[in-house]
Design a protein around this motif. Structure first.
Motif, PDB file in Angstrom:
ATOM      1  N   GLY A 164      31.326  71.352  54.385  1.00  0.00           N
ATOM      2  CA  GLY A 164      30.534  72.477  53.897  1.00  0.00           C
ATOM      3  C   GLY A 164      31.395  73.582  53.319  1.00  0.00           C
ATOM      4  N   VAL A 165      32.512  73.881  53.964  1.00  0.00           N
ATOM      5  CA  VAL A 165      33.418  74.917  53.448  1.00  0.00           C
ATOM      6  C   VAL A 165      33.979  74.500  52.096  1.00  0.00           C
ATOM      7  N   LEU A 166      34.458  73.265  51.998  1.00  0.00           N
ATOM      8  CA  LEU A 166      35.003  72.778  50.729  1.00  0.00           C
ATOM      9  C   LEU A 166      33.938  72.823  49.635  1.00  0.00           C
ATOM     10  N   GLY A 167      32.726  72.379  49.968  1.00  0.00           N
ATOM     11  CA  GLY A 167      31.642  72.390  48.989  1.00  0.00           C
ATOM     12  C   GLY A 167      31.229  73.784  48.592  1.00  0.00           C
ATOM     13  N   ASP A 168      31.158  74.687  49.578  1.00  0.00           N
ATOM     14  CA  ASP A 168      30.723  76.054  49.310  1.00  0.00           C
ATOM     15  C   ASP A 168      31.701  76.774  48.383  1.00  0.00           C
ATOM     16  N   VAL A 169      32.980  76.720  48.719  1.00  0.00           N
ATOM     17  CA  VAL A 169      33.990  77.411  47.907  1.00  0.00           C
ATOM     18  C   VAL A 169      34.086  76.791  46.518  1.00  0.00           C
ATOM     19  N   ALA A 170      34.119  75.457  46.457  1.00  0.00           N
ATOM     20  CA  ALA A 170      34.246  74.782  45.160  1.00  0.00           C
ATOM     21  C   ALA A 170      33.024  75.019  44.286  1.00  0.00           C
ATOM     22  N   ALA A 171      31.834  74.909  44.867  1.00  0.00           N
ATOM     23  CA  ALA A 171      30.613  75.084  44.080  1.00  0.00           C
ATOM     24  C   ALA A 171      30.500  76.504  43.538  1.00  0.00           C
ATOM     25  N   MET A 172      30.875  77.499  44.351  1.00  0.00           N
ATOM     26  CA  MET A 172      30.838  78.881  43.881  1.00  0.00           C
ATOM     27  C   MET A 172      31.812  79.086  42.719  1.00  0.00           C
ATOM     28  N   LYS A 173      33.021  78.537  42.831  1.00  0.00           N
ATOM     29  CA  LYS A 173      34.004  78.704  41.770  1.00  0.00           C
ATOM     30  C   LYS A 173      33.548  78.029  40.487  1.00  0.00           C
ATOM     31  N   VAL A 174      33.043  76.806  40.600  1.00  0.00           N
ATOM     32  CA  VAL A 174      32.552  76.093  39.417  1.00  0.00           C
ATOM     33  C   VAL A 174      31.374  76.829  38.800  1.00  0.00           C
ATOM     34  N   LYS A 197      32.200  88.154  48.742  1.00  0.00           N
ATOM     35  CA  LYS A 197      33.627  88.168  49.076  1.00  0.00           C
ATOM     36  C   LYS A 197      33.820  87.878  50.559  1.00  0.00           C
ATOM     37  N   TRP A 198      33.012  88.523  51.390  1.00  0.00           N
ATOM     38  CA  TRP A 198      33.124  88.287  52.824  1.00  0.00           C
ATOM     39  C   TRP A 198      32.629  86.895  53.201  1.00  0.00           C
ATOM     40  N   SER A 199      31.663  86.394  52.464  1.00  0.00           N
ATOM     41  CA  SER A 199      31.187  85.040  52.709  1.00  0.00           C
ATOM     42  C   SER A 199      32.318  84.029  52.533  1.00  0.00           C
ATOM     43  N   GLU A 200      33.072  84.177  51.452  1.00  0.00           N
ATOM     44  CA  GLU A 200      34.184  83.255  51.217  1.00  0.00           C
ATOM     45  C   GLU A 200      35.249  83.383  52.303  1.00  0.00           C
ATOM     46  N   ARG A 201      35.572  84.623  52.667  1.00  0.00           N
ATOM     47  CA  ARG A 201      36.583  84.834  53.707  1.00  0.00           C
ATOM     48  C   ARG A 201      36.159  84.207  55.034  1.00  0.00           C
TER      49      ARG A 201
END
Length: 277
Positions: A164-174, A197-201
């Motif tokens: 989920g972390v990998l998907g969340d960060v990658a999907a937001m960046k894309v 910003k805090w969500s990603e952190r």
């Protein structure tokens, strides 16, 4: 299926609580409870709200049956079910599988609802936003399991958390990369920007805690709380960004100008969009 009764129980009860809260929120948005029932009179595949209502109902049915079976076990079979207890015990497994089938679509359909509007930031993100929301749902479900369940049973939840972390960060960046830069601005500004910003952190912190110390009860619980908070901040951050974009005409007009210039640069000059007729 893997012999983790506490994880199963907590996941089922958590699913019932979450979907019940979501149903209450939906009815509140509709204004009157009967409007939700009216939405189930038809099925319109071109309407995200119609499809979403059926997805919510289907998931709720499966999750509800499975959760009631768990509650009956917790009470020592004291629920007044009578002969229905054997039926409940027979269908709880299939009900759990049915809920799992609709879990992904349930996590995604609210993103489709937002993307289907004319709100500039939401509409510009419509292709990737479902992936963001499904990844966010993984954070929430895994986080809840890690908070409520002994670490000896949280193996699947830890794996889901990392994915989920990998998907969340990658999907937001894309998503941000593919959006018009003007339409993406509200994701980085003001209240929405702070939330995201805090969500990603918190997602990264929770993911690292899960990966490196997830077998420690205290670390697992703290990581779970971080993941739950990250999931909520993602949803509310995207929501606030859309509201901010709707308040400023610039976020509607400038992306339109950019799309017009791109079509003309590509040699498209003979349609109503480029000619204005």
């Amino acid at each position: 299926m893997t012999g983790r009764p506490t994880l199963r129980r907590n996941a089922r009860l958590g699913a019932l609580a979450a979907v019940s809260a979501g149903a209450v929120a939906l009815v509140k948005d509709l204004g009157r409870p009967e409007r939700f029932l009216h939405m189930l009179r038809t099925f319109k595949v071109t309407s995200p709200m119609s499809v979403g209502s059926w997805i919510l109902s289907a998931f709720s049915a499966g999750a509800g049956v499975a959760a009631v079976a768990e509650i009956d076990r917790m009470t020592g079979s004291r629920l007044p079910l009578g002969p229905l207890r054997k039926v409940l015990q027979a269908v709880e497994g299939p009900a759990g599988v049915e809920a799992a089938v609709f879990a992904g679509p349930l996590a995604a359909y609210t993103a489709v609802l937002l993307g289907d509007t004319a709100t500039p930031t939401w509409n510009a993100a419509h292709e990737e936003l479902p992936f963001v929301f499904v990844s966010s749902a993984c954070l929430a479900s895994a986080g809840l399991a890690m908070v409520t369940t002994p670490v000896r049973e949280t193996g699947p939840a830890r794996k889901l958390a990392v994915l989920g972390v990998l998907g969340d960060v990658a999907a937001m960046k894309v998503m941000e990369y593919r959006m018009d830069p003007i339409a993406a601005e509200p994701l980085h500004q003001g209240k929405a920007g702070a939330m995201l910003k805090w969500s990603e952190r918190l997602a990264v912190a929770g993911g690292l805690g899960t990966l490196l110390g997830g077998r420690n009860r205290v670390v697992a619980a703290a990581s779970g709380v971080a993941l739950l908070a990250a999931s909520a901040l993602t949803r509310f951050g995207v929501f606030e960004a859309g509201l901010a974009s709707a308040r400023d005409p610039r976020y509607t007009i400038e992306p339109q100008k950019n799309r017009l210039a791109a079509r003309r640069a590509a040699g498209v000059t003979d349609d109503a969009i480029t000619t204005g007729s």
